[in-house]
Design an enzyme around this catalytic site. Structure first.
Site, PDB file in Angstrom:
ATOM      1  N   ASP A 168       0.853  -1.179   0.000  1.00 61.09           N
ATOM      2  CA  ASP A 168       0.000   0.000   0.000  1.00 61.09           C
ATOM      3  C   ASP A 168       0.896   1.238   0.000  1.00 61.09           C
ATOM      4  OD1 ASP A 168      -2.376   1.513   0.178  1.00 61.09           O
ATOM      5  OD2 ASP A 168      -2.169   1.634   2.352  1.00 61.09           O
TER       6      ASP A 168
ATOM      7  N   ASP B 120      -0.319   5.182   0.586  1.00 59.17           N
ATOM      8  CA  ASP B 120      -0.647   6.240   1.542  1.00 59.17           C
ATOM      9  C   ASP B 120      -0.728   5.652   2.947  1.00 59.17           C
ATOM     10  OD1 ASP B 120      -1.268   8.663   2.603  1.00 59.17           O
ATOM     11  OD2 ASP B 120      -3.107   8.972   1.478  1.00 59.17           O
TER      12      ASP B 120
ATOM     13  N   LYS C 202      -9.322  -3.480  -3.606  1.00 60.84           N
ATOM     14  CA  LYS C 202      -8.994  -3.982  -2.278  1.00 60.84           C
ATOM     15  C   LYS C 202     -10.173  -3.774  -1.332  1.00 60.84           C
ATOM     16  CE  LYS C 202      -5.454  -1.245  -1.692  1.00 60.84           C
ATOM     17  NZ  LYS C 202      -4.268  -0.592  -1.060  1.00 60.84           N
TER      18      LYS C 202
ATOM     19  N   ASP D 255      -1.578  -0.234   5.963  1.00 58.41           N
ATOM     20  CA  ASP D 255      -1.771   0.513   7.208  1.00 58.41           C
ATOM     21  C   ASP D 255      -3.205   0.464   7.696  1.00 58.41           C
ATOM     22  OD1 ASP D 255      -2.554   2.274   4.986  1.00 58.41           O
ATOM     23  OD2 ASP D 255      -2.820   3.786   6.550  1.00 58.41           O
TER      24      ASP D 255
END
Length: 286
Positions: A9, A11, A180, A205
């Site tokens: 990922d 961000d 996702k 995250d």
């Protein structure tokens, strides 16, 4: 295990806003030096993969567009398998339009096979009205992702999931989401790296996209606490990541043994592969 590959990922893992997270560049260089394949996964269908690669390059991450895998790409490839050379009405922007065109789709506003929803700033009340009418007329409703909002430099704006919720409420039809944590996207990204489940590592995250997506597919999962999910949030979830790190800098550290970290597996590869195929079939027939 003699091979690893990483689905990463961006961000909250590689950067926050326009600020690179410490250790991100070093981690990618470590993967390159060791020959580990990797892809950056994004649920942003607005940008093309070249746009995303350019942003990373300007932040100091040396990658090409071959390292980018977007939900727009996953959606377009999925639809091209479901109905080759089909048609779509699009609520979205350039990245989604380009992906559909590259996969043989025509963009129309009369009797499309699908209404495909992404995110962006160009959505209008008229486009939502048209999408509603087309879905009620028989077009299948497809979401590139179900993220309810998107972070921007100036704050939060409504995401694809919010737009899709509007259309679902207006039409009474349920959208199929491909981004996702959908197994469609998670499996397609793994296959692009030519990996099996036991060789695949997901770093994210947020528990309810990257981590749950990896857990459902039987991948190694790494939660970085540098973004959306904090340690105190973990008790809210009925699943857990395999590993928790403070930030990507932990994996960039040469003292971190990547092969050793991801070598202990309790899931049989063949079982995971069969389960992958079953999940994809269920989604295809939804």
């Amino acid at each position: 295990m003699n091979k690893l590959g990483f689905l990463i990922d961006m961000d909250g893992v590689i950067y926050k806003g326009n600020q690179l997270i410490a250790g991100a560049g070093e981690f990618i260089e470590r993967l390159r030096a060791a020959g580990y394949p990797f892809l950056f996964l994004t649920n942003n269908s607005q940008r093309t993969r070249r746009d995303v690669a350019t942003k990373l390059m300007r932040m100091g991450i040396d990658v090409g567009e071959q390292h980018i895998f977007t939900c727009a790409m996953a959606t377009a490839r999925f639809l091209s398998r479901q109905k080759p050379k089909g048609t779509a009405y699009v609520v979205g922007e350039g990245g989604l339009l380009q992906a559909l065109h590259q996969n043989g789709y025509s963009i129309v506003d009369v009797e499309p096979d699908y209404v495909v929803v992404g995110e962006g700033r160009t959505m209008t009340a008229e486009s939502l009205e048209t999408a509603t009418r087309l879905v009620l007329g028989g077009a299948k409703l497809i979401a590139t992702n179900l993220d309810p909002n998107c972070p921007t430099a100036s704050g939060i704006r409504p995401g694809c999931g919010a737009i899709v919720s509007f259309l679902e409420a207006a039409t009474g039809r349920k959208a199929l989401s491909v981004g996702k944590p959908s197994p469609v996207m998670m499996r397609a990204a793994r296959k692009q790296l030519d990996l099996v489940a036991s060789q695949t590592v997901v770093i994210g995250d947020t528990m309810d996209t990257d981590i749950i997506g990896g857990v459902q597919m039987g991948y190694h999962t790494v939660l970085a606490l540098s973004g959306g999910t904090q340690r105190q949030d973990l008790d809210q979830f009925a699943f857990r990541p395999n590993h928790i790190i403070e930030s990507i800098a932990d994996l960039a550290d040469p003292a971190c043994d990547l092969l050793g970290m991801f070598s202990d597996r309790s899931t049989d590869d063949d079982t995971v592969s069969d389960l992958d195929q079953w999940r994809e079939l269920q989604l295809a027939n939804a």
